[in-house]
Write an enzyme that holds these catalytic residues in place. Structure first.
Site, mmCIF file in Angstrom:
data_model
loop_
_atom_site.group_PDB
_atom_site.id
_atom_site.type_symbol
_atom_site.label_atom_id
_atom_site.label_comp_id
_atom_site.label_asym_id
_atom_site.label_seq_id
_atom_site.Cartn_x
_atom_site.Cartn_y
_atom_site.Cartn_z
ATOM 1 N N LYS A 175 29.256 91.316 -25.558
ATOM 2 C CA LYS A 175 30.408 90.656 -26.189
ATOM 3 C C LYS A 175 29.974 90.037 -27.506
ATOM 4 C CE LYS A 175 33.762 86.843 -25.450
ATOM 5 N NZ LYS A 175 34.401 85.963 -24.452
ATOM 6 N N LYS A 208 26.337 87.958 -24.370
ATOM 7 C CA LYS A 208 27.297 87.566 -25.409
ATOM 8 C C LYS A 208 26.535 86.923 -26.551
ATOM 9 C CE LYS A 208 31.140 84.218 -25.855
ATOM 10 N NZ LYS A 208 32.091 83.397 -25.109
ATOM 11 N N ASP A 268 31.708 82.361 -18.818
ATOM 12 C CA ASP A 268 30.871 82.523 -20.019
ATOM 13 C C ASP A 268 29.898 81.346 -20.049
ATOM 14 O OD1 ASP A 268 32.807 84.192 -22.649
ATOM 15 O OD2 ASP A 268 32.751 84.547 -20.482
#
Lengths: 316, 311, 478
Positions: A252, A216, A153
């Site tokens: 996400k 995300k 991430d």
């Protein structure tokens, strides 16, 4: 879907100018309109079988997260155990999608999750601020991957984005993707700092063009983090990107999602905006910690018929 | 012998003939599209003084085709006139007042002979007409503030309502009050940007034509006001049923049955209708009262606009 | 891939108590008709009979007008503006208290989704009563003079598309200004008006201030033409509006009309496309297209037409059509068999005229009156489906090249109720708003209503405004 794109997408990254013109040429987003649509979708009434489906799906989409300075191997081990068996009283409860931690704790997580299908996601690239030289950020990434993380991430450089240096942002994402090897790359946009929905759309496209596997919303360290309308905009971008290129990128939503009711609302948005293909852990994730227990409580209430209490669920 | 006697007994009766000079008498024509054509029908009718005694002039007897042409001219002038700034319209109207004032004595004579008023009463009527015109000129850039609003809707929207002119308005002018009454129905219609087709008083049309001359010399764009003289009972039905007329002011219709017929015809395209006052026609006393804002409002639409407020 | 099917989420109808038969609400009481007959009202989603209501006859209408007159001359005119306001506040409060019941009743009688009646209709009803309650003692400041007087007895005839909301739009300003009313709800949707009669009772409203007479076109005509009526307010078709305008000619009755429309929803190439799609959907499929101000003509800039239509069609596949009482339903039933026939007929004409017809795959329930959302592309101005009001979930799509052309096409209609503009460019929004000949212009939004915001048409869409300070004018002697 026959949507004509006048310029091949490869040419779009030829220079900062061409990239800027492409991104600024994407359709704008009307704030009031998109928030109204999200609010309307939030009124969907999801009950009985639909609710059971949504709760189980949501659990399977959770990236169970701890990102604290005070994290220790003990904390991470407890979290991994929780992720493997979220409801100690109910073996039918599915496990989570991933455990999300800082890179230096990856070895602990890998060991604790051995034998399961749960992914190990490491935050990298000088999370959460992203303010470090590129070689430091790439080293951060490589170390996590070498330790066994199969998901990374990363954070984008918001300063560069807001200053209009889009090509720099693009290059960093592409480099991080390369440094990630086989690991899936999630690109954190930090939507709270991007401030406008127009920027969120542009940053989403930028991240997808650069090869991200997931986009995300947030690090969870800045408020506002994930919101329904922001996620809606990102899902629209992912949908449009697949229409144009054929490649599906996941979304996400991370930070600030605590109630099962909200998680179900997100799934309604995924369903009605992006469609069936995003209704799996490969298409959508929740970055959360306390959300899991609320999902479990609602799941238990559906199964038993009465309201559950927090004492029956573990705090890890 | 009797003929020669009659010939030598003849005396000139009109004003300027008194100084021994033959006057060049005015012909009274229609006012359409900024020009002064005769009626396409070639017809005219006698206009006599109020007591019926004196022949004043021949006025054009407008036909339905003249009415049709007037509507075309009014429609053509509408985008320009309604698109002008309120400031510009106000200035134009004020100039009209200046021209009216300049022709005061001419109007006093025409109003006096046409309505049978003594000089002081004619002067009072003309002065009141000029003052009323000035009053309306000042409304051009204020009616929006009185009539418009921003509306506090319960949501993140900027919501505002603005008045807009309705379009082409047909007016039947008051039959008796040939200048003050005329000005009172015409000024409120055009100050807000409408264009007008006026059917003048049948019995006292001359001040109306002179007013048209004033309008023609006042920077008022051609077609903003069009004036027809003749018989309202003949002309008004064509205007009431005209599908390109947006509103009709029936103030000058004294006959309630005719007024009903006209209102019924107007329903065909849902014209906005201003009914004649109770009792019909006009009463001189009414025209000196404070007009208020109703006559402007009657020919204004309200447009409401919504827009989200967001980043 | 799994599919996320929504399980049925029905709102329970047990909260409403529909009587097998209703009388007329006259002089504060439910009374039996004198010369009226009874007819049935059905649930358009199931075709079940809901109740029997009265088609009021001339004598019934007479009694109602007399009751309104007596109340006007008597109790109502003796009340101060402040006290009139207090009654209106009571009505607003009770509507809020009974909001769930009213929403369910509206959906059952009208066919609209419960989400709409619960989230849009009923809250706006309460809001209208609240707003006008506050004007009742402030008329001196409304811009109509120091002491504007009411007109007297108002005859109000309302349509079936927003039954309780149209009732609120009529009754609230009328009462605030000091008038009394006789209101006739539409033939197919009488039930919420009759429930409102009960609310008037609960609020202790003086008898005769509000009278409800049910019936169809005949009753409406009798009411509108009644000599004892000072004011006529009508919302409905342009055709009937025209008849009413004729019938009041030569009388002293003041009339306001809110009639049909064929609004253009104009989308420019720089529009926020996803929100524009929402706005289009909202514009024509909200309330099954039974909206006078529906954006029934989509005018899309040619350069972005393909992209927009692709997005629109994709969006239409997620519309949920079905049981109005299901909380997840987006599109409910068509209000009546008659209306359904009309929609079908005009849609067939659209095909014959050469436009291309498309609907998303849609399962229609067996019983009840249903029509799938439908889009016609390749439509031009001369097609009937571009000119005539269909009043159903049918969108006609036309294209334009320049802003001037858009304005021309948008204005090229005898109607003028509303219009939509979608563009990110502020100067263009205002430029378009200035030029569109419509009473309501929605820029980057659509179908927004508020009691403070004046609503009404240009040209054959009617005259007079409802809502806001402007809405008082219809009920004052000015």
């Amino acid at each position: 879907m026959t949507v004509t794109v006048p310029v091949g997408l490869a040419d779009v990254t030829a220079s900062n100018d061409t990239l800027r013109r492409f991104l600024h040429g994407l359709p704008g987003v009307d704030q009031v309109g998109v928030e109204a649509r999200a609010a309307m979708l939030a009124t969907r009434s999801i009950k009985t079988t639909a609710k059971a489906f949504a709760l189980d799906l949501a659990i399977r989409m959770v990236d169970l997260t701890t990102l604290e300075g005070q994290d220790t191997p003990g904390k991470v081990r407890a979290l991994c155990a929780k992720g493997r068996r979220p409801d100690p009283t109910d073996p039918t409860c599915p496990p989570v999608a991933a455990i999300c931690i800082y890179g230096d704790l990856v070895p602990t997580a890998v060991e604790a999750l051995a034998g399961s299908d749960i992914h190990v996601a490491a935050v990298a690239t000088a999370f959460p601020s992203g303010r470090a030289p590129l070689d430091v950020k790439l080293a951060d990434t490589k170390a996590a991957v070498a330790a066994g993380a199969d998901e990374i991430d990363m954070v984008i450089d918001r300063g560069a984005f807001l200053a209009g240096r889009y090509l720099d942002v693009y290059d960093e994402i592409a480099a991080t993707k390369q440094a990630s090897g086989d690991a899936h790359l999630k690109v954190i946009l930090e939507t709270g700092e991007l401030a406008t929905y127009d920027n969120v759309r542009r940053a989403s496209w930028l991240a997808m063009l650069a090869g991200g596997d997931f986009i995300k919303t947030s690090t969870g360290k800045v408020s506002p983090a994930a919101t329904l309308p922001v996620t809606l905009v990102m899902l629209e971008a992912a949908r449009d990107f697949r229409d144009q290129t054929g490649r599906q990128v996941g979304v996400k939503a991370a930070g600030g999602i605590r109630a099962a009711k909200d998680a179900v609302r997100y799934l309604v948005v995924v369903n009605e905006v992006a469609g069936d293909d995003w209704l799996s852990p490969d298409g959508f994730r929740f970055g959360a910690s306390s959300l899991l227990n609320d999902l479990l409580m609602q799941r238990q209430k559906l199964a038993t018929g009465h309201y559950a209490g927090p004492d029956y669920f573990t705090l890890d | 012998m009797a003929v020669r006697a009659a010939a030598t007994a003849w005396r000139p009766t009109s004003m300027s003939d008194r100084d021994g000079r033959l006057d060049v008498r005015k012909t009274y024509k229609l006012f359409i599209g900024g020009a002064f054509p005769r009626s396409e029908s070639g017809r005219s009718y006698e206009v006599r003084s109020a007591d019926g005694g004196q022949f004043l002039a021949n006025a054009a007897l407008a036909s339905r085709k003249d009415a049709r042409d007037a509507v075309v001219a009014a429609r053509k002038a509408f985008p320009g006139w309604s698109g002008a700034t309120a400031y510009n319209r106000g200035q134009v109207l004020y100039r009209v007042a200046e021209m009216l004032e300049g022709r005061r004595s001419q109007f006093v004579h025409e109003v006096g002979t046409g309505e049978g008023l003594k000089r002081p009463d004619a002067e009072a009527a003309v002065d009141a007409a000029v003052d009323r015109w000035v009053w309306y000129a000042g409304w051009s850039d204020k009616v929006h503030q009185v009539r418009g609003s921003s509306n506090p809707v319960a949501g993140p929207y900027f919501d505002f309502s603005v008045p807009e002119p309705t379009g082409v308005v047909a007016l039947v002018a008051p039959p008796a009050s040939s200048l003050l009454g005329l000005v009172s129905v015409l000024a409120p219609v055009i100050v807000t940007g409408n264009t007008a087709v006026v059917v003048a008083s049948e019995s006292a049309p001359l001040p109306a034509i002179t007013l048209a001359e004033v309008l023609a010399t006042s920077d008022l764009p051609g077609g903003v006001v069009n004036l027809l003289t003749g018989r309202p009972a003949e002309i008004a039905p064509w205007l009431a049923s005209h599908m390109d007329v947006n509103a009709i002011d029936l103030t000058g219709i004294g006959d309630p049955e005719l007024a009903t017929e006209l209102e019924t015809a107007a329903a065909e395209n849902l014209k906005r209708v201003l009914r004649p006052p109770v009792g019909g026609g006009d009463r001189a006393a009414d025209w000196s009262a404070d007009p208020g804002v109703d006559r402007m409002h009657a020919f204004l639409e309200t447009k409401t606009v919504w827009h989200p407020v967001g980043i | 891939m799994p599919t996320f099917d929504y399980a049925p989420a029905p709102e329970s109808p047990s909260i409403v108590d529909i009587q097998p038969s209703y009388g007329l609400f006259i002089g504060g009481e439910m009374v039996e008709p004198v010369d009226g007959t009874r007819f049935k009202t059905v649930n358009p989603a199931t075709e079940e009979v809901l109740s029997e209501v009265v088609a009021a006859g001339p004598e019934d209408v007479d009694r109602a007008v007399a009751a309104a007159r007596a109340a006007y001359d008597g109790a109502w005119s003796r009340l101060s503006g402040r006290d009139r306001g207090k009654y209106l506040y009571r009505l607003a409060r009770i509507v809020q208290e009974r909001s769930r019941e009213l929403a369910v009743l509206e959906s059952i009688d009208n066919g609209k989704p419960i989400r709409e009646s619960r989230d849009v209709d009923v809250p706006l009803v309460a809001a209208h009563f609240f707003y006008y309650a506050g004007w009742a003692d402030k008329l001196a400041y409304a811009g109509f003079g120091a002491d504007p007087r009411p007109l007297g007895v108002a005859a109000q005839v309302i349509p079936w598309n927003f039954p309780l909301l149209m009732l609120a739009w009529k009754i609230a300003p009328a009462l605030a200004c000091g008038n009394t009313v006789v209101l006739k709800p539409a033939e197919t949707t009488p039930l919420t008006a009759l429930a409102f009669a009960d609310i008037c009772r609960q609020a202790d409203l003086p008898p005769g201030v509000v009278n409800i007479v049910t019936g169809a076109g005949e009753t409406g005509r009798t009411l509108v033409e009644h000599r004892g009526v000072d004011k006529v307010a009508f919302t409905g078709s342009t055709e009937v509006g025209r008849q009413i305008a004729r019938s009041v000619a030569g009388t002293r009755k003041k009339v306001t009309l809110e009639l049909g429309g064929k609004a253009a929803n104009v989308v420019f190439d720089d529009a926020p496309l996803d929100q524009a799609v929402e706005g289009i959907v909202n514009g024509i499929f909200f309330n099954q297209g039974h909206v006078c101000c529906a954006g029934s003509r989509l005018l899309v800039q040619e350069s972005v037409a393909d992209e927009l239509l692709a997005g629109l069609k994709r969006r239409l596949t997620t519309l949920r059509l079905g049981d109005p009482l299901d909380k997840n339903t987006d599109i409910g039933a068509i209000n009546s068999a008659e209306q359904l026939d009309k929609i079908r007929m005009l849609s067939e004409i659209g095909e014959t005229e050469g436009a291309e017809r498309w609907s998303p795959p849609c399962e229609l329930p067996e019983r009840g009156f249903w029509f799938p959302p439908t889009v016609f592309t390749g439509v031009s101005q001369s097609h009937r489906i571009a000119r005539e009001e269909i009043f159903g979930p049918v969108l006609s799509v036309l294209t334009f090249r320049t802003p001037t052309e858009a304005v021309e096409k948008a204005n090229n209609t005898p109607y003028g109720l509303s219009a939509g503009v979608w563009t990110e460019k502020g100067s263009r929004i205002l430029w378009m708003a200035q030029r569109l000949r419509a009473g309501v212009v929605w820029a980057n939004t659509f179908n927004r209503f508020d009691p403070t915001s004046p609503f009404g048409g240009y040209k054959e869409s009617g005259y007079g405004r409802e809502g806001g300070r402007h809405g008082l004018e219809a009920y004052l002697d000015v």
